[in-house]
Design an enzyme around this catalytic site. Structure first.
Site, PDB file in Angstrom:
ATOM      1  N   HIS A  55      -4.088 -16.523 -34.005  1.00 42.31           N
ATOM      2  CA  HIS A  55      -3.440 -16.468 -32.984  1.00 42.31           C
ATOM      3  C   HIS A  55      -3.948 -17.005 -31.675  1.00 42.31           C
ATOM      4  O   HIS A  55      -3.387 -17.664 -30.951  1.00 42.31           O
ATOM      5  CB  HIS A  55      -3.027 -14.954 -33.117  1.00 42.31           C
ATOM      6  CG  HIS A  55      -1.979 -14.693 -31.647  1.00 42.31           C
ATOM      7  ND1 HIS A  55      -0.856 -14.354 -31.699  1.00 42.31           N
ATOM      8  CD2 HIS A  55      -2.540 -14.492 -30.432  1.00 42.31           C
ATOM      9  CE1 HIS A  55      -0.412 -14.085 -30.449  1.00 42.31           C
ATOM     10  NE2 HIS A  55      -1.392 -14.293 -29.524  1.00 42.31           N
ATOM     11  N   GLU A  56      -5.235 -16.469 -31.627  1.00 38.74           N
ATOM     12  CA  GLU A  56      -6.041 -16.792 -30.316  1.00 38.74           C
ATOM     13  C   GLU A  56      -6.322 -18.245 -30.370  1.00 38.74           C
ATOM     14  O   GLU A  56      -6.229 -18.865 -29.283  1.00 38.74           O
ATOM     15  CB  GLU A  56      -7.318 -15.924 -30.080  1.00 38.74           C
ATOM     16  CG  GLU A  56      -7.000 -14.475 -29.729  1.00 38.74           C
ATOM     17  CD  GLU A  56      -6.345 -14.344 -28.554  1.00 38.74           C
ATOM     18  OE1 GLU A  56      -6.266 -15.007 -27.603  1.00 38.74           O
ATOM     19  OE2 GLU A  56      -5.452 -13.419 -28.429  1.00 38.74           O
ATOM     20  N   HIS A  59      -3.537 -20.350 -28.977  1.00 33.29           N
ATOM     21  CA  HIS A  59      -3.531 -20.572 -27.629  1.00 33.29           C
ATOM     22  C   HIS A  59      -4.642 -21.469 -26.992  1.00 33.29           C
ATOM     23  O   HIS A  59      -4.392 -22.376 -26.047  1.00 33.29           O
ATOM     24  CB  HIS A  59      -3.846 -19.272 -26.735  1.00 33.29           C
ATOM     25  CG  HIS A  59      -2.882 -18.215 -27.033  1.00 33.29           C
ATOM     26  ND1 HIS A  59      -1.461 -18.288 -26.674  1.00 33.29           N
ATOM     27  CD2 HIS A  59      -2.768 -16.829 -27.649  1.00 33.29           C
ATOM     28  CE1 HIS A  59      -0.772 -17.135 -26.865  1.00 33.29           C
ATOM     29  NE2 HIS A  59      -1.589 -16.247 -27.401  1.00 33.29           N
ATOM     30  N   ASP A 166       2.022 -12.174 -24.426  1.00 28.80           N
ATOM     31  CA  ASP A 166       2.578 -13.725 -24.270  1.00 28.80           C
ATOM     32  C   ASP A 166       3.935 -13.779 -23.623  1.00 28.80           C
ATOM     33  O   ASP A 166       4.103 -14.630 -22.946  1.00 28.80           O
ATOM     34  CB  ASP A 166       2.220 -14.320 -25.429  1.00 28.80           C
ATOM     35  CG  ASP A 166       0.785 -14.292 -26.136  1.00 28.80           C
ATOM     36  OD1 ASP A 166      -0.015 -14.285 -25.399  1.00 28.80           O
ATOM     37  OD2 ASP A 166       0.627 -14.290 -27.315  1.00 28.80           O
TER      38      ASP A 166
HETATM   39 ZN    ZN Z   1      -1.382 -14.236 -27.520  1.00 27.15          ZN
END
Ligand code: ZN
Length: 362
Positions: A55-56, A59, A166
């Site tokens: 997930h990170e 980004h 987010d």
């Molecule tokens: Zn996030």
């Protein structure tokens, strides 16, 4: 002491484990060892953190493509954080960076769903099969259901329209298309807070964990709001506007005891150390006072910081403020073409903020 250490890097982005994470690993193993967890549950917990890294990373990957420097991804027991430079105040880019994380989770969830179709496990899928069960005999279908559940929860939770999720950033990016960035942040932060209050009320009746989440969201919305207020208050202000120009300096050979006397007399907390016209270091009151009293008979060059973080007179104050906060230091020497022209401290910036705040409240 370093609070986190690198475990590996993916496409040039180091992934670091926070020290408190070791405790979590210990607990997982202890629980697995005592039979409170099955190995399958321990495996799923590890998988949860792999999912957080993915997930990170999503980004960070998109941010990097927009030229935002990504320092590292830090894993904490409560989740992951991407440490990156200032995110562009460009709604389109911010939107893409913010949505990349949850979107990746939703795509993974979808792949798990496809997998369940292929294995034929789709028929047994229900809400309860998402929940992690402490079963000793797990199979591929259970695994796919659980992995689907983890990614769906992570993706959807992060899309809640409130900072620091987010979804809060996504909301701001949408709002920023129609109004100024500051106004968009204010609006998104207040929507986030109202959302948190609603969530807390809902939590009172249904689930107390929701109250904790709501508090977390409320504080996050507030912090984001304050950060953006700071950036808007400092907007247009340059280092040269507020720096101290007549800088008191010390030489590398000044004895530590004498440096301390000068600090007490002049009441400055930090001094650039100059060798002729060259800035060679900085020494602060903290550096000096850390040395035991009976051992202060050596020159400042032995304990000064030599890795200097500098400011430029033409640099926006907000930049400097970020450098100061990020590195947790008190002041930066200001240099122009290698020449020391001033010094700017955290206190200088805080004073400006206080004055602006008082001014705007009048
Ligand atoms: Zn996030």
């Amino acid at each position: 002491m370093k609070s986190s250490f690198k475990i590996f890097s993916i496409s040039g982005i180091p992934v670091e484990l926070h020290i408190s994470f070791l405790l979590l690993i210990l607990v997982i193993f202890l629980f697995a060892f005592l039979g409170i967890f099955t190995l399958y549950v321990a495996f799923l917990i590890v998988l949860l953190f792999v999912t957080v890294v993915i997930h990170e990373f999503s980004h960070s990957y998109v941010a990097k493509r927009y030229g935002v420097p990504v320092e590292r991804i830090i894993l904490l027991p409560i989740g992951g954080v991407s440490a990156m430079g200032e995110i562009p105040k460009n709604p389109g880019q911010e939107l893409n960076i913010a949505i990349a994380g949850p979107l990746t989770n939703i795509i993974i969830a979808f792949i798990c769903l496809l997998g369940l179709f292929i294995t034929g496990g789709i028929g047994s899928l229900s809400i309860s099969s998402f929940f992690i069960s402490n079963t000793p005999n797990a199979d591929i279908n259970l695994f796919l259901s659980n992995f689907l559940g983890i990614n769906l929860v992570l993706g959807v939770f992060n899309l809640l329209p409130a900072f620091p999720m987010d979804g809060g950033r996504v909301l701001r990016a949408f709002l920023a298309r129609k109004m100024s960035y500051v106004k968009a942040t204010k609006t998104a932060a207040s929507i986030g807070k109202q959302f948190a209050i609603l969530m807390a009320i809902f939590g009172i009746f249904f689930n107390f964990i929701l109250i904790l989440v709501a508090i977390f969201i409320y504080i996050g919305a507030d912090q984001e709001y304050k950060a953006i207020m700071v950036s808007s208050m400092l907007e247009g202000l340059l280092v040269k506007d507020i720096m101290t120009r007549n800088v008191a300096t010390l030489t590398p050979d000044t004895p530590v005891t004498e440096a301390l006397n000068i600090m007490f007399k002049q009441r400055h907390m930090g001094y650039p150390v100059m060798e002729g016209n060259n800035l060679v270091g900085i020494i602060t009151f903290d550096d000096v006072s850390r040395v035991p009293e009976d051992k202060r008979n050596f020159p400042v060059k032995d304990i000064m910081s030599k890795n200097l973080i500098l400011a430029n007179p033409e640099e926006p104050v907000f930049n400097t403020f970020e450098k100061i906060s990020r590195n947790n230091i008190g002041r930066l020497p200001v240099t122009e073409n290698g020449r020391l022209v001033g010094i700017i401290s955290k206190t200088d910036i805080m004073k400006v903020l206080e004055m602006m705040d008082a001014e705007s409240a009048r």
